[in-house]
Scaffold this active site. Structure first.
Site, PDB file in Angstrom:
ATOM      1  N   ASP A  68       0.826  -1.210   0.000  1.00  0.00           N
ATOM      2  CA  ASP A  68       0.000   0.000   0.000  1.00  0.00           C
ATOM      3  C   ASP A  68       0.858   1.257   0.000  1.00  0.00           C
ATOM      4  OD1 ASP A  68      -2.354   1.427   0.023  1.00  0.00           O
ATOM      5  OD2 ASP A  68      -2.621   1.333   2.186  1.00  0.00           O
ATOM      6  N   ASN A 105      -9.882  -2.243  -6.835  1.00  0.00           N
ATOM      7  CA  ASN A 105      -8.992  -1.489  -7.715  1.00  0.00           C
ATOM      8  C   ASN A 105      -9.416  -1.558  -9.180  1.00  0.00           C
ATOM      9  OD1 ASN A 105      -6.024  -2.551  -5.877  1.00  0.00           O
ATOM     10  ND2 ASN A 105      -7.364  -0.793  -5.512  1.00  0.00           N
TER      11      ASN A 105
END
Length: 253
Positions: free
Chosen positions: A33, A81
């Site tokens: 991340d 995503n």
């Protein structure tokens, strides 16, 4: 080498020297991340951030090999995503494809895809299938590449697979309801046959799982690291292992 780099290396060596290899996790899950935030902070584009994050993967796997980690799961792209705009998603998928090809070509890793292939473009599907097939019989670290992965989706897929298997056997719903248990579902997860992660690392300072390995991480230890993924260093990795080794895992007892 400047003074800061020298001090960092000496500190990393000190931490590594004190690491108890008998207490190293066998399976580490990593939530990669912070690529976009790293890029923004450095004045770069999101694509540059994703490329920097992809280049960090091989480095981190080298640290895993040095410390006897056996399985690594890398969350590279979530189902959420996939809703990103095409101008970001298309280059990101290309970067992921290149990273997976590099893992397969390295020769040290067995690559295994975890996620729902049907949600991905055909080219990405082909890259993942080819990497998995080419590395099937390799020794070394088993690298799960979580692409098009969501924890809830995995559990739904596992239940669906279980139902289809028993339907083919002619098992009635009543009979299945009588016998189904935790192990039956575990046998249909993307990671079936693998040990559950001992340690889950998330970079960028976020302190949540966001759906990562919801089933498998029931007894995992979590380590949340402030640095963005492209800036993740060996000393950050070693600190996570040291922190893990200091914990007493009770498994509910």
């Amino acid at each position: 080498m400047n003074l800061r780099d020298l001090v960092y290396r000496l500190y990393a060596r000190r931490v590594e020297g004190r690491l108890d290899h008998t207490q190293v996790p066998k399976h580490i899950g990593v939530i990669l991340d912070g690529n976009r935030r790293w890029a923004k902070a450095s004045g770069s584009s999101p694509e540059a951030g994703h490329k920097a994050g992809a280049s960090k993967i091989q480095e981190m796997l080298g640290w895993c090999a040095e410390t006897d980690v056996e399985v690594v799961t890398l969350w590279m792209l979530s189902t959420d995503n996939l809703d990103r705009p095409d101008e970001e998603l298309v280059p990101l998928l290309g970067i992921i494809e290149d990273a997976v090809r590099a893992l397969a070509a390295d020769g040290r890793y067995q690559v295994h895809h975890v996620g729902t292939l049907d949600l991905l473009p055909s080219r990405t599907q082909s890259v993942l299938k080819e990497a998995e097939q080419a590395t099937l019989d390799r020794d070394g670290i088993l690298v799960n590449v979580a692409v098009g992965y969501g924890g809830r989706q995995e559990i739904a897929d596992a239940v669906r697979s279980l139902l289809l298997e028993h339907a083919a056997r002619g098992t009635s719903f009543e009979e299945l309801a009588e016998i189904v248990d935790v192990e039956h579902i575990s046998e249909h997860l993307y990671t079936r046959g693998q040990p559950d992660p001992d340690l889950v690392i998330r970079t960028s300072g976020e302190q949540r799982l966001s759906g990562f390995m919801l089933w498998q991480s029931a007894h995992s230890e979590y380590y949340f690291c402030e640095v963005f993924w492209p800036a993740f260093r060996k000393v950050d990795f070693l600190r996570a292992l040291r922190d893990y080794a200091a914990r007493h895992r009770r498994y509910g007892s």
